[in-house]
Design an enzyme around this catalytic site. Structure first.
Site, mmCIF file in Angstrom:
data_model
loop_
_atom_site.group_PDB
_atom_site.id
_atom_site.type_symbol
_atom_site.label_atom_id
_atom_site.label_comp_id
_atom_site.label_asym_id
_atom_site.label_seq_id
_atom_site.Cartn_x
_atom_site.Cartn_y
_atom_site.Cartn_z
ATOM 1 N N ASN A 51 0.886 -1.148 -0.062
ATOM 2 C CA ASN A 51 -0.078 0.074 -0.073
ATOM 3 C C ASN A 51 0.822 1.270 -0.073
ATOM 4 O O ASN A 51 1.895 1.364 0.790
ATOM 5 C CB ASN A 51 -0.990 0.137 1.341
ATOM 6 C CG ASN A 51 -1.903 0.791 1.156
ATOM 7 O OD1 ASN A 51 -1.841 2.120 0.816
ATOM 8 N ND2 ASN A 51 -3.063 0.555 1.563
ATOM 9 N N PRO A 52 0.702 2.194 -0.857
ATOM 10 C CA PRO A 52 1.489 3.271 -0.907
ATOM 11 C C PRO A 52 1.737 3.997 0.583
ATOM 12 O O PRO A 52 2.843 4.573 0.714
ATOM 13 C CB PRO A 52 1.039 4.212 -1.761
ATOM 14 C CG PRO A 52 0.108 3.493 -2.648
ATOM 15 C CD PRO A 52 -0.470 2.367 -1.943
ATOM 16 N N SER A 53 0.816 3.956 1.433
ATOM 17 C CA SER A 53 0.777 4.606 2.584
ATOM 18 C C SER A 53 1.775 3.874 3.658
ATOM 19 O O SER A 53 2.133 4.399 4.345
ATOM 20 C CB SER A 53 -0.400 4.343 3.296
ATOM 21 O OG SER A 53 -1.114 3.221 3.414
ATOM 22 N N GLY A 107 -7.588 -7.493 -1.251
ATOM 23 C CA GLY A 107 -7.719 -9.146 -1.167
ATOM 24 C C GLY A 107 -8.799 -9.601 -2.142
ATOM 25 O O GLY A 107 -8.461 -10.676 -2.670
ATOM 26 N N HIS A 151 -14.279 -0.840 2.850
ATOM 27 C CA HIS A 151 -14.461 -1.883 2.136
ATOM 28 C C HIS A 151 -15.666 -2.526 2.839
ATOM 29 O O HIS A 151 -15.750 -2.371 4.068
ATOM 30 C CB HIS A 151 -13.285 -2.854 2.213
ATOM 31 C CG HIS A 151 -12.001 -2.343 1.701
ATOM 32 N ND1 HIS A 151 -12.114 -1.657 0.563
ATOM 33 C CD2 HIS A 151 -10.726 -2.228 2.241
ATOM 34 C CE1 HIS A 151 -10.800 -1.505 0.103
ATOM 35 N NE2 HIS A 151 -9.867 -1.729 1.456
#
Ligand SMILES: *[C@@H]1O[C@H](CO)[C@@H](O)[C@H](O)[C@H]1NC(C)=O
Ligand SMILES: *[C@@H]1O[C@H](CO)[C@@H](O)[C@H](O)[C@H]1NC(C)=O
Ligand SMILES: *[C@@H]1O[C@H](CO)[C@@H](O)[C@H](O)[C@H]1NC(C)=O
Ligand SMILES: *[C@@H]1O[C@H](CO)[C@@H](O)[C@H](O)[C@H]1NC(C)=O
Ligand SMILES: *[C@@H]1O[C@H](CO)[C@@H](O)[C@H](O)[C@H]1NC(C)=O
Ligand SMILES: *[C@@H]1O[C@H](CO)[C@@H](O)[C@H](O)[C@H]1NC(C)=O
Length: 359
Positions: A199-201, A285, A331
């Site tokens: 994840n970019p974070s 996922g 999500h």
């Protein structure tokens, strides 16, 4: 002479009667015995079939009453798994036509040209123009042949993997997919990794260009597994993703960092929205389980469990590796779970919710 013959016949008859009696007795004992087993067996089979048809119908996760649900689910998970090859092939064909992970999961030199306009998954106004420099760092092609992959394990981050002893089973798969640089170990989640998302974070390193060692150390845990980032999902993902590529490409050429094709993600999103999954964005996922349904012969899913207690009513953490709580606004995990359960009961994939037995 006639008398001797008669006596002989009567004796033979008696012997026959005795033998028959024994046979009948034997037959009855055998029969009552097996019919008792047969009754419980067929009752069990009946219950399994009932649960299988119950779970193969989609329900809104909101309507689930967790207690009766986990009881039914626990029973169902003890039923023999019934694989359905034609169902699997049906999903594979549909996913290939709609989304084509086989040819487009990542941006590659083959499916992307220099100066090509790359759209964003979640922006209709912004685009990215593929520069020559970034293009030169894309992989030549996707890592699978048209024949596809064998048995795949998709390993989510669910707390049910804690103490599951599933490591060996997961490691025995041909292709293992993991998420968000989740920690690995041989006992519960396995070590083998062929693809892991970032994840970019998660790229929050100071002076990454000048001091790449902490990041390099973190990703080398996964050997030569593909690292995947959603560089073109949202516009805010691009800068971190490209910076990570620039840093890692020269240092770890044997471990490709690749970008999801935004068109693949967008068409996949549309595919499931058209089938009633109406979240803002599918979880990574769920996306990669769909990818596996297209690419793999068999799909085994571990660590996907969105509830706070397991099938034995023990409380479980949300993730197996940290104390984080779910982002409820983003999500629709329970909805996605209901969908996975449906795929399991249809025989399209195998969902693992219990601890693994030793191989
Ligand atoms: C397998 O899936 C196909 C396609 O959905 C279905 O028609 C068939 O009834 C299923 N077979 C069994 C045994 O459930
Ligand atoms: C999938 O993509 C590849 C590469 O772009 C292409 O060669 C192939 O024909 C596509 N397959 C389908 C079913 O569209
Ligand atoms: C890409 O665009 C640049 C600037 O417009 C141009 O100089 C270059 O030749 C183009 N490269 C290719 C391969 O089209
Ligand atoms: C895992 O096992 C350890 C030691 O056996 C125990 O202390 C811990 O509570 C277990 N964790 C879970 C989530 O079951
Ligand atoms: C599960 O645990 C909760 C709280 O510990 C309890 O209230 C509930 O009755 C339990 N349910 C079952 C089915 O055992
Ligand atoms: C494996 O990882 C899990 C989750 O991080 C942890 O609870 C467990 O203790 C680890 N086991 C070993 C043998 O390192």
């Amino acid at each position: 002479m006639a008398l001797v013959f008669l006596r002989w016949v009567s004796r033979l008859l008696m012997v026959l009667i005795v033998i028959q009696g024994v046979c009948v007795m034997f037959y009855y004992t055998r029969d009552t015995h097996s019919s008792r087993d047969g009754t419980t067996e067929s009752l069990q089979l009946l219950r399994c079939n009932k649960l299988r048809s119950k779970f193969s119908v989609i329900k809104a996760a909101k309507s689930i009453k967790l207690e009766s649900f986990t009881q039914d689910l626990s029973d169902f998970m003890s039923c023999p798994y019934e694989s359905n090859t034609s169902q699997r092939e049906l999903y594979r064909a549909k996913l290939q036509v709609c989304c084509n992970a086989t040819g487009t999961l990542f941006l590659t030199k083959r499916n992307t040209a220099i100066n090509q306009t790359v759209p964003y998954e979640k922006s209709t106004t912004k685009t990215y123009t593929m520069t020559e420099a970034i293009h030169s760092m894309l992989p030549e092609d996707l890592p699978w042949s048209a024949r596809g992959l064998g048995r795949c394990a998709v390993v989510g981050s669910g707390g049910i993997l804690k103490n599951s002893s599933c490591g060996r089973e997961i490691d025995s798969a041909d292709f293992v997919i993991r998420f968000n640089l989740a920690s690995i170990n041989d006992s519960d989640v396995g070590l083998k990794t062929d693809l892991v998302t970032i994840n970019p974070s998660q790229i929050r390193y100071k002076n990454l260009e000048r001091n790449p060692d902490p990041l390099v150390e973190r990703v080398s845990v996964y050997g030569n597994a593909f690292l995947v980032m959603p560089a073109f999902a949202y516009t805010f993902c691009t800068r971190q993703s490209i910076k990570t590529l620039r840093v890692l490409h020269p240092i770890r050429p044997q471990q490709p960092l690749v970008f999801f094709s935004p068109i693949y993600l967008r068409t996949l999103d549309r595919f499931w929205k058209g089938r009633g999954l109406k979240s803002i964005r599918l979880s990574t996922g769920f996306m990669l389980i769909s990818t596996a349904l297209e690419l793999c012969e068999n799909v085994h899913v571990y660590g996907f469990w969105p509830f706070g207690t397991d099938l034995q009513n023990n409380s479980v953490p949300y993730h197996y590796y940290d104390e984080l709580k779910p982002h409820r606004y983003m999500h629709k995990m329970p909805d996605e779970f209901v969908r996975l359960l449906q795929l399991h009961s249809q025989g399209a994939l195998t969902l693992h919710l219990q601890p693994c037995k030793d191989l």
